[in-house]
Enzyme design. Sequence first.
Site, PDB file in Angstrom:
ATOM      1  N   LYS A 116      -8.753 -22.075  61.019  1.00 24.84           N
ATOM      2  CA  LYS A 116      -9.548 -21.036  61.687  1.00 24.84           C
ATOM      3  C   LYS A 116      -8.712 -20.073  62.510  1.00 24.84           C
ATOM      4  CE  LYS A 116     -13.937 -23.341  61.867  1.00 24.84           C
ATOM      5  NZ  LYS A 116     -15.161 -23.460  62.640  1.00 24.84           N
ATOM      6  N   GLU A 200     -13.051 -19.169  72.279  1.00 30.18           N
ATOM      7  CA  GLU A 200     -13.602 -17.842  71.976  1.00 30.18           C
ATOM      8  C   GLU A 200     -14.660 -17.499  73.003  1.00 30.18           C
ATOM      9  OE1 GLU A 200     -13.798 -17.653  67.098  1.00 30.18           O
ATOM     10  OE2 GLU A 200     -15.659 -17.794  68.208  1.00 30.18           O
ATOM     11  N   GLU A 288     -15.090 -17.209  60.679  1.00 24.12           N
ATOM     12  CA  GLU A 288     -14.273 -18.056  59.815  1.00 24.12           C
ATOM     13  C   GLU A 288     -14.508 -17.699  58.358  1.00 24.12           C
ATOM     14  OE1 GLU A 288     -15.019 -22.138  59.067  1.00 24.12           O
ATOM     15  OE2 GLU A 288     -17.195 -21.962  59.166  1.00 24.12           O
ATOM     16  N   ASN A 290     -14.951 -19.656  54.569  1.00 29.30           N
ATOM     17  CA  ASN A 290     -15.054 -20.896  53.819  1.00 29.30           C
ATOM     18  C   ASN A 290     -14.480 -20.635  52.432  1.00 29.30           C
ATOM     19  OD1 ASN A 290     -16.291 -22.415  55.884  1.00 29.30           O
ATOM     20  ND2 ASN A 290     -18.252 -21.463  55.419  1.00 29.30           N
ATOM     21  N   ARG A 292     -14.451 -21.821  49.463  1.00 32.61           N
ATOM     22  CA  ARG A 292     -15.086 -22.705  48.469  1.00 32.61           C
ATOM     23  C   ARG A 292     -16.479 -22.178  48.162  1.00 32.61           C
ATOM     24  NH1 ARG A 292     -18.919 -24.639  52.046  1.00 32.61           N
ATOM     25  NH2 ARG A 292     -18.166 -25.000  54.142  1.00 32.61           N
TER      26      ARG A 292
END
Length: 461
Positions: A116, A200, A288, A290, A292
Amino acid sequence: MFGKVLIANRGEIALRVIRACKELGIRSVAVYSDADVDSLHVQLADEAICIGPPPASESYLKIDRIISAAEIADVDAIHPGYGFLSENANFAEVCESCKIKFIGPSAAAIRAMGDKNAARQTAVKVGVPVCPGSDGVVADEKEALKIAQKIGYPVIIKALAGGGGRGMRIARNDPSLVQGFHAARVEAEKAFGDGGVYIEKFIENPHHIEFQIVADSHGSVVHLGERDCSLQRRNQKIIEECPSPLVDEALRRKMGRASVKLCEEVGYENVGTIEYLLDDGGNFYFIEMNTRIQVEHPITEEVFGVDLVKEQILIASGNRLTPGVANPRPRHHAIECRINAEDPYNNFQPSPGRIELYYTPGGRGVRIDSHVYSGYTVPPYYDSMIAKLIVTGSTRASAMNRMTRCLGEFLVKGIKTTIPFQDVLIRSAEFQRGRYHTGFVEEVLNSRLSDFSPPPGGPLL
Ligand code: ADP
Ligand code: ADP
Ligand code: MG
């Protein structure tokens, strides 16, 4: 094209990949743990190989056993599904070194975007906005306090290797920051084997908006619009829709362009999802990527009339984007409910066990992706999701009405499910108006107990 593919996963996604293989004329190989002998993915694959005892750490996460199975079955490629080893760069690397194609991005792209913090830095580099926060891993509580003072409370402490909504803590003052910092580190170490955390700015009541990306090995990168996944409980999505009621064409173009740029920067190949938080002022922040296929990919498939899993396989075997993906045209509205084996009337306690009766809704615009059936026993070892109910309508209103109808028809006897809770959420005024944010589910659970109480005589389902 591949002749044979191994699916390194279980549950509905294993079944989803087997179905795509069958339609492409590819032989499929299932792997399974002792707990999944009776699973549909084992029965429907052309071959099935047992890879160990029930705990995932002893089976679905064991790289050497999966590679052995792939070598015994002599497959050309491995599809990792989601969860488990799908974002494990080391696994992708081992596959390549064994001359087995990993159906997904390169190990280097997984490293660049799966971590991340590395992903945040890539976003900053190409000018995509991120939440203000730490420059990297936060070493100790002193540094954590310094960062929080700089960006201002509230802040969120997040695991570098996080996923599935775990390893996160919100802090609104110094004492809760110190406590949350240590708690998040311990949780991250336990869940991901990596205690690294970063900090964050915590955005109050944002919307979770994510863009579907598809990229081939010939340099084409496109986005297939966004999904709104703001309905979450404990940072886990429970209802998703496509398109988002909040995103207009101008914002879609802007966020879509940012998403494509990010993928081009790391030479991304195959499908992926770029996640953002969007505030009411129309400001978006990358959170972020992903690397996949995503749980909620079917709503994008229904809206654009494409098959993302087939596309993954075609891309991995060197094909160019299919025409429907290269020139995507949205036509419908789609909503998904993740039906979990949990008791919504008892703090969402997992409810594994034998399903006595399983009857799914049907009719126009209805799709069910599920691996369960009447007589199936939900094992206690894995994710609690037992089915995805996806509905499509020509308008948002017709999709909502269809979802309400389908939730009413869906029968699961023997175990508890989240169906009654999702029914309350879909019928709420906020959802109907398209005005909901990531804090909405907790709000309903905290203050609308009257809307959400078991029907007289106990839960119907
Ligand atoms: P999505 O963004 O596709 O909705 P989630 O974050 O909900 O994905 O995760 C999808 C599935 O993968 C869930 O079953 C979740 O429990 C699992 N998962 C996600 N990240 C990890 C991880 N790092 N390790 C193991 N399982 C994970
Ligand atoms: P995971 O890897 O577990 O999916 P994400 O970084 O995607 O973690 O965050 C999951 C959810 O947590 C988001 O959809 C959002 O609801 C919440 N979240 C994460 N970061 C923030 C933030 N900075 N401010 C507010 N909410 C956040
Ligand atoms: Mg996420």
